[in-house]
Design a protein around this motif. Structure first.
Motif, PDB file in Angstrom:
ATOM      1  N   LEU A   4      -7.913  -5.574  -1.193  1.00 20.08           N
ATOM      2  CA  LEU A   4      -8.334  -6.380  -2.343  1.00 20.08           C
ATOM      3  C   LEU A   4      -9.705  -5.951  -2.847  1.00 20.08           C
ATOM      4  N   VAL A   5     -10.616  -5.681  -1.929  1.00 22.41           N
ATOM      5  CA  VAL A   5     -11.944  -5.204  -2.311  1.00 22.41           C
ATOM      6  C   VAL A   5     -11.854  -3.835  -2.970  1.00 22.41           C
ATOM      7  N   ALA A   6     -10.991  -2.975  -2.452  1.00 24.95           N
ATOM      8  CA  ALA A   6     -10.821  -1.645  -3.052  1.00 24.95           C
ATOM      9  C   ALA A   6     -10.283  -1.752  -4.474  1.00 24.95           C
ATOM     10  N   PHE A  16      -3.550   0.719 -13.672  1.00 27.98           N
ATOM     11  CA  PHE A  16      -2.541   0.392 -12.664  1.00 27.98           C
ATOM     12  C   PHE A  16      -1.997   1.620 -11.946  1.00 27.98           C
ATOM     13  N   PHE A  17      -1.609   2.641 -12.675  1.00 29.98           N
ATOM     14  CA  PHE A  17      -0.872   3.761 -12.091  1.00 29.98           C
ATOM     15  C   PHE A  17      -1.772   4.761 -11.384  1.00 29.98           C
ATOM     16  N   MET A  18      -1.193   5.434 -10.387  1.00 29.43           N
ATOM     17  CA  MET A  18      -1.915   6.489  -9.685  1.00 29.43           C
ATOM     18  C   MET A  18      -2.101   7.686 -10.612  1.00 29.43           C
ATOM     19  N   ASN A  19      -2.972   8.580 -10.257  1.00 27.28           N
ATOM     20  CA  ASN A  19      -3.322   9.735 -11.086  1.00 27.28           C
ATOM     21  C   ASN A  19      -2.400  10.912 -10.768  1.00 27.28           C
ATOM     22  N   HIS A  32      -2.361   0.337  -3.672  1.00 26.53           N
ATOM     23  CA  HIS A  32      -2.978  -0.770  -2.954  1.00 26.53           C
ATOM     24  C   HIS A  32      -2.119  -2.032  -3.039  1.00 26.53           C
ATOM     25  N   LEU A  33      -1.508  -2.268  -4.195  1.00 32.93           N
ATOM     26  CA  LEU A  33      -0.600  -3.405  -4.319  1.00 32.93           C
ATOM     27  C   LEU A  33       0.646  -3.211  -3.458  1.00 32.93           C
ATOM     28  N   LEU A  34       1.125  -1.983  -3.352  1.00 27.31           N
ATOM     29  CA  LEU A  34       2.261  -1.686  -2.492  1.00 27.31           C
ATOM     30  C   LEU A  34       1.924  -1.993  -1.036  1.00 27.31           C
ATOM     31  N   ALA A  40       2.332  -8.360   3.497  1.00 27.14           N
ATOM     32  CA  ALA A  40       2.834  -9.722   3.317  1.00 27.14           C
ATOM     33  C   ALA A  40       4.255  -9.846   3.866  1.00 27.14           C
ATOM     34  N   PHE A  41       5.090  -8.868   3.612  1.00 26.01           N
ATOM     35  CA  PHE A  41       6.459  -8.887   4.131  1.00 26.01           C
ATOM     36  C   PHE A  41       6.468  -8.902   5.652  1.00 26.01           C
ATOM     37  N   LEU A  42       5.666  -8.047   6.282  1.00 29.09           N
ATOM     38  CA  LEU A  42       5.625  -7.996   7.740  1.00 29.09           C
ATOM     39  C   LEU A  42       5.063  -9.275   8.338  1.00 29.09           C
ATOM     40  N   MET A  43       4.115  -9.891   7.666  1.00 31.56           N
ATOM     41  CA  MET A  43       3.563 -11.141   8.175  1.00 31.56           C
ATOM     42  C   MET A  43       4.574 -12.281   8.077  1.00 31.56           C
TER      43      MET A  43
END
Length: 72
Positions: A4-6, A16-19, A32-34, A40-43
Motif C-alpha cells: 500500500l505504501v509503495a 495503473f498499468f506496468m511499463n 501491487h494490486l495483484l 487477501a485470498f490466502l488470508m
C-alpha cells in the motif's frame, strides 16, 4: 502495508498499468494490486490441502481406535 505504501508513495503517479513498452520512467501499480489480492485470498481461504504448511502440521492418525479411549 508495504504494498500500500509503495502504491501511494511511488507508483501512483505512473498510472495503473506496468511499463511493458518502456515508454515511461516508472512502473504502474497493477502488480501491487495483484499481490494484495493474492494475500487477501490466502488470508481468507488459506493455503489449501496441498500446501506445505498442511503437510507439516497434520499428524499421522493414531493406531488406537477411538472406542478404546472412551471410558464407561
Amino acid at each position: 502495508m508495504n504494498m500500500l505504501v509503495a502504491i501511494l508513495a511511488v507508483h501512483h503517479s505512473f498510472g495503473f498499468f506496468m511499463n511493458w513498452a518502456g515508454t515511461q520512467k516508472g512502473e504502474g501499480f497493477e502488480f501491487h494490486l495483484l499481490v494484495l489480492a493474492m494475500v487477501a485470498f490466502l488470508m481468507i481461504r488459506g493455503a489449501g490441502a496441498f500446501s506445505v504448511d498442511r503437510l507439516l502440521t497434520v499428524s499421522a492418525p493414531s493406531r488406537m481406535p477411538e472406542s478404546r479411549l472412551a471410558h464407561g
